[in-house]
Design a protein around this motif. Sequence first.
Motif, short mmCIF file in Angstrom:
data_model
loop_
_atom_site.label_atom_id
_atom_site.label_comp_id
_atom_site.label_asym_id
_atom_site.label_seq_id
_atom_site.Cartn_x
_atom_site.Cartn_y
_atom_site.Cartn_z
N THR A 123 0.86 -1.18 0.00
CA THR A 123 0.00 0.00 0.00
C THR A 123 0.89 1.22 0.00
OG1 THR A 123 -0.09 -0.02 2.41
CG2 THR A 123 -1.90 -1.10 1.25
N LEU A 124 0.36 2.29 -0.58
CA LEU A 124 1.18 3.49 -0.72
C LEU A 124 1.31 4.24 0.58
CD1 LEU A 124 2.56 5.48 -2.75
CD2 LEU A 124 0.37 6.68 -2.79
N THR A 125 2.53 4.67 0.89
CA THR A 125 2.74 5.63 1.95
C THR A 125 2.40 7.01 1.40
OG1 THR A 125 4.50 4.29 2.89
CG2 THR A 125 4.41 6.60 3.55
N SER A 165 3.18 -4.96 -7.31
CA SER A 165 2.83 -4.22 -8.52
C SER A 165 3.88 -3.19 -8.89
CB SER A 165 1.47 -3.52 -8.33
OG SER A 165 0.44 -4.46 -8.15
N GLU A 166 4.42 -2.48 -7.87
CA GLU A 166 5.37 -1.40 -8.16
C GLU A 166 6.65 -1.93 -8.80
OE1 GLU A 166 2.43 0.20 -5.45
OE2 GLU A 166 3.63 -1.63 -5.38
N ARG A 214 -6.63 1.19 -5.99
CA ARG A 214 -6.17 0.90 -4.64
C ARG A 214 -5.74 2.15 -3.89
NH1 ARG A 214 -0.50 -1.61 -4.68
NH2 ARG A 214 -0.08 0.63 -4.84
N ASP A 215 -4.97 3.01 -4.54
CA ASP A 215 -4.37 4.14 -3.84
C ASP A 215 -5.19 5.43 -3.91
OD1 ASP A 215 -2.15 2.67 -3.01
OD2 ASP A 215 -1.14 2.98 -4.92
N PHE A 216 -6.13 5.50 -4.86
CA PHE A 216 -7.00 6.68 -4.97
C PHE A 216 -8.44 6.24 -5.14
CE2 PHE A 216 -2.82 7.80 -6.67
CZ PHE A 216 -2.50 8.92 -5.91
N LEU A 268 -1.96 -0.96 -13.95
CA LEU A 268 -2.17 0.45 -13.61
C LEU A 268 -3.58 0.76 -13.09
CD1 LEU A 268 -0.21 2.74 -16.08
CD2 LEU A 268 0.47 1.74 -13.92
N PRO A 269 -4.66 0.27 -13.74
CA PRO A 269 -5.99 0.56 -13.17
C PRO A 269 -6.14 0.05 -11.74
CG PRO A 269 -6.19 -0.23 -15.42
CD PRO A 269 -4.76 -0.43 -15.03
#
Length: 405
Positions: free
Chosen positions: A13-15, A85-86, A135-137, A129-130
Amino acid sequence: MPGLSDTATDTHTLTPARPWLLLLGLFLVALNLRPALSSLSPLLRQIEAETGLSSAAAGLLTTAPVLCLGLFAPLAARLSNRIGSEKTVLITLIVLAGGILLRSLFPPAGLFAGSVMAGACIGIIGVLLPGIIKRDFPNQAGQLMGVYTMALCMGAALAAGATAPLGAWMDHHWQPALGAWALLALIAAIVWLPQIRATHHTHRQRWQVTGLWTDRLAWQVTLYMGLQSSLAYIVFGWLPSILIDRGLTTIEAGLALSGSILIQLISALATPWLATRGRDQRLTVVIVISLTLAGLLGCLYGPLPMLWLWTLLLGLGQGGTFSIALALIVLRSPNAHVAARLSGMSQGVGYTLAALGPFLVGLIHDLTHGWNGIGLLFILISVAALLFGIQAGRDRHVQAQSTPL
């Protein structure tokens, strides 16, 4: 396949310290998902002349990366599950740059090998990408999908319009003009690099989705995606060659393709918003397919002084057909888990089907020694897309079940 599991959340998950950097990275990565496809066609006649490729072989060259979009799409989930994913996006961007460079080396074998590599990479990133956006937005996913579509169109238009002038500037050498697009992929990789350090592992909830591959509506969405994509990749691969044979220069033909793709920005952003204002999306499908067919037939048979009109209709139509295809995946799914599986199904099967279009164009041109027979192919694909699109546009959900494992 039926019964395969899907993930509700990624391993990362994004920080959210620098979301603007993630947005910039997403935009630049998306910008790279079309240049490898649209940069080839403005130079295709020159490449045929210098390498001795037949029209059928050139058709296979334009078909190979599109086929790989579908064949390698399922690999995205496996790579994401294993390394995240990243990291998958970063590694794939680097391989994409390598594939683009390989296309400009050792022709004609390098052309085909590099095109396969590029198509595989685009297919993998296009699936991931989708999901990262969602997930992050999660609260801005709809708007950002519009921006994602816009970046795809911008990348395609940039490569279609700039490759031929770039080749002319390089003493009419097509190899460096094709290879130059690797630089864009490397820039995106550098900007994306901080995302590797900005993630941490979290618990993964796995879900099982069943019944999707036997659902009629899921196949209608998938076939609409594939058929409209077939028309899009015919345009990417062959429109400049058609226009050159009708009397345009290489640069003029490339600019016509670029202009048509730029116009897609309008309908790509506006069509999903308009389509969701009504009860369903059937009327919207009819309008965008009709515009696409009118533009295609105009470019093929219409007066050249009116080329601006044909490219306008084509751009408005194809921007709408693609954005509606993406919207139908979400609108026809009862939840996010089914949407993820339907996205993989529609892209994997749909892009594999779409690859037949450019190949058939090259084959028909070789057999008939002209372009007149291509009009019938345009009509057949458009009618089929219209029929499946009308069915997929009804206000229903696919009958698939998602259960936690």
